[in-house]
Design a protein around this motif. Structure first.
Motif, PDB file in Angstrom:
ATOM      1  N   TRP A  43       0.850  -1.330   0.113  1.00  8.78           N
ATOM      2  CA  TRP A  43      -0.048   0.070  -0.036  1.00  8.78           C
ATOM      3  C   TRP A  43       0.959   1.343  -0.018  1.00  8.78           C
ATOM      4  O   TRP A  43       1.985   1.209   0.190  1.00  8.78           O
ATOM      5  CB  TRP A  43      -0.917  -0.024   1.039  1.00  8.78           C
ATOM      6  CG  TRP A  43      -1.808  -1.401   1.023  1.00  8.78           C
ATOM      7  CD1 TRP A  43      -1.708  -2.382   2.066  1.00  8.78           C
ATOM      8  CD2 TRP A  43      -2.720  -1.597   0.126  1.00  8.78           C
ATOM      9  NE1 TRP A  43      -2.629  -3.199   1.452  1.00  8.78           N
ATOM     10  CE2 TRP A  43      -3.476  -2.821   0.354  1.00  8.78           C
ATOM     11  CE3 TRP A  43      -3.343  -0.964  -0.967  1.00  8.78           C
ATOM     12  CZ2 TRP A  43      -4.219  -3.611  -0.280  1.00  8.78           C
ATOM     13  CZ3 TRP A  43      -4.294  -1.473  -1.790  1.00  8.78           C
ATOM     14  CH2 TRP A  43      -4.802  -2.749  -1.281  1.00  8.78           C
ATOM     15  N   GLY A 186     -11.050  -2.007   3.475  1.00 14.77           N
ATOM     16  CA  GLY A 186     -10.484  -3.502   3.389  1.00 14.77           C
ATOM     17  C   GLY A 186      -9.776  -3.644   2.239  1.00 14.77           C
ATOM     18  O   GLY A 186      -9.376  -2.785   1.430  1.00 14.77           O
ATOM     19  N   ASP A 233      -4.901 -14.356   7.214  1.00 19.55           N
ATOM     20  CA  ASP A 233      -3.494 -14.751   6.762  1.00 19.55           C
ATOM     21  C   ASP A 233      -2.565 -14.100   7.213  1.00 19.55           C
ATOM     22  O   ASP A 233      -1.326 -14.485   7.360  1.00 19.55           O
ATOM     23  CB  ASP A 233      -3.346 -14.587   5.117  1.00 19.55           C
ATOM     24  CG  ASP A 233      -3.853 -13.148   4.740  1.00 19.55           C
ATOM     25  OD1 ASP A 233      -4.544 -12.565   5.664  1.00 19.55           O
ATOM     26  OD2 ASP A 233      -3.086 -12.718   3.835  1.00 19.55           O
ATOM     27  N   GLY A 256      -7.889 -12.849   3.187  1.00 22.50           N
ATOM     28  CA  GLY A 256      -6.813 -13.762   3.975  1.00 22.50           C
ATOM     29  C   GLY A 256      -7.136 -15.406   3.902  1.00 22.50           C
ATOM     30  O   GLY A 256      -6.347 -16.245   3.524  1.00 22.50           O
TER      31      GLY A 256
HETATM   32  C1  SD4 Z   1      -7.102 -10.563   6.229  1.00 26.47           C
HETATM   33  N1  SD4 Z   1      -5.483 -10.185   4.822  1.00 26.47           N
HETATM   34  O1  SD4 Z   1      -7.452 -10.397   7.533  1.00 26.47           O
HETATM   35  C2  SD4 Z   1      -6.245  -9.331   5.936  1.00 26.47           C
HETATM   36  C3  SD4 Z   1      -6.982  -8.228   5.250  1.00 26.47           C
HETATM   37  C4  SD4 Z   1      -6.106  -7.284   4.304  1.00 26.47           C
HETATM   38  O2  SD4 Z   1      -6.193  -5.888   2.938  1.00 26.47           O
HETATM   39  O3  SD4 Z   1      -5.212  -7.786   4.036  1.00 26.47           O
HETATM   40  N2  SD4 Z   1      -7.049  -6.316   3.811  1.00 26.47           N
HETATM   41  O4  SD4 Z   1      -7.694 -11.067   5.556  1.00 26.47           O
END
Ligand code: SD4
Length: 343
Positions: A43, A186, A233, A256
């Motif tokens: 990001w 998100g 994840d 994730g």
């Molecule tokens: C998740 N991977 O909790 C994270 C959320 C995320 O961009 O990366 N949002 O699944």
């Protein structure tokens, strides 16, 4: 005759010297690369994260310390998706996931931890002070307090609070996982909310130090409005983060569940081990997700980011919109990731 002898000598000599020359070349290349630190982060918010990490890397510090400093920077920043200002679960509780991995395959993680500001630092303590890899929930919080961390209440960022209130109005009390109901934050986040508040997402960062060693870390409040107790994840070694100091390192952002299902970052590193560039390895790992369920993939975002031992980096995402930040001696900028669907 003389000619023949000369030719034979020449062939013998070149047979001896070619590998020498080649290996000298290879060593020279390695030395050049290993002297060049680099940090890459998911990001656009990775720019500030990289700046914090760079203070350590540019002073010839260890990649692991740079990772922790970078992750702490964003954990200290009130934003929607990382740390105690992050998006809550569907019950309004902020629960944090983080993991960290060093050049010796040491790793540590926490999941579903509440009211502790620096989950990445707790993950590091799990790695360094326990025989375990992952602590969850109350156990993780208890361990953090025993190790000198203080408990403090979560304070939702304005954007997290607003979107949570909106979500409560419209929702069926269902976690939001797909593109349709996940536009405000998100994995499909715009970079800024309409009021101008930065809408930063899960932070995954990878670094190589001037010794040539790799480390990585991830920190997040996880998927917005998830079920209480859901772990993504970002706490999973081999899912949200994997580091192999001989080969490279990878991290992920997005839904994730898809990353866990495919052991995503482990897959990326293994593909690099087979000779793929970081970008190609990320692309193949994204394709794996799409192949498993092409219809579902249309509704999801996952982005991978990777670096190899030579300091080359690359990314790939399912959909448009994934960006990442890079800091080296020569560059300090945000890159747009390539993507597969909707191209
Ligand atoms: C998740 N991977 O909790 C994270 C959320 C995320 O961009 O990366 N949002 O699944």
């Amino acid at each position: 005759m003389a000619n023949k002898l000369d030719r034979r000598k020449f062939l013998q000599l070149s047979a001896l010297s070619t590998p020498l020359l080649l290996s000298k070349k290879a060593i020279a290349k390695q030395i050049t690369y290993s002297n060049s630190p680099i940090v890459i982060s998911t990001w656009d918010s990775g720019m500030e994260v990289n700046a914090a990490a760079w203070k350590i890397l540019s002073a010839k510090g260890r990649a692991l310390d740079a990772i922790e400093a970078g992750a702490n920077q964003i954990e200290d920043t009130i934003n929607c998706c990382v740390g105690l200002g992050g998006n809550p679960d569907r019950d309004g509780i902020v629960t944090l996931d983080a993991c960290i991995m060093d050049e010796n395959s040491n790793c540590g993680a926490v999941a579903g931890m509440e009211q502790i500001k620096h989950p990445i630092s707790v993950a590091r303590k799990v790695m360094e002070n326990t025989p375990h890899v992952l602590l969850v929930g109350n156990g993780a919080q208890q361990f953090a307090i025993e190790n000198g961390f203080t408990k403090e209440p979560a304070k939702l960022s304005q954007s997290a609070e607003n979107t949570y209130k909106e979500w409560l109005k419209k929702t069926d009390y269902k976690p939001q996982i797909n593109i349709e109901n996940n536009k405000g934050n998100g994995p499909f986040a715009p970079n800024f909310f309409p009021d101008g508040t930065p809408n930063h997402d899960t932070m995954g960062l990878l670094a190589k130090d001037s010794q040539g060693n790799l480390s990585g870390g991830v920190t997040t409040s996880g998927m917005a409005f998830k079920l209480h107790g859901r772990v993504g994840d970002s706490a999973g070694i081999g899912a949200g983060l994997f580091v192999d100091n001989e080969v490279g390192a990878a991290t992920s952002s997005g839904v994730g569940e898809e990353v866990i299902r495919t052991c995503g970052t482990h897959l990326v590193v293994e593909l690099m081990r087979q000779g793929l560039s970081p970008e190609k390895a990320c692309k193949k790992a994204v394709e794996r997700i799409i192949k498993i369920n092409p219809e579902r993939a249309k509704t999801l975002q996952v982005g991978y980011l990777a670096i190899n031992k030579n300091g080359e980096y690359g990314a790939y995402a399912i959909q448009k919109g994934f960006v990442f930040s890079v800091k080296t001696n020569d560059e300090n900028k945000i890159h747009e990731s390539k993507f597969i669907l909707g191209a």
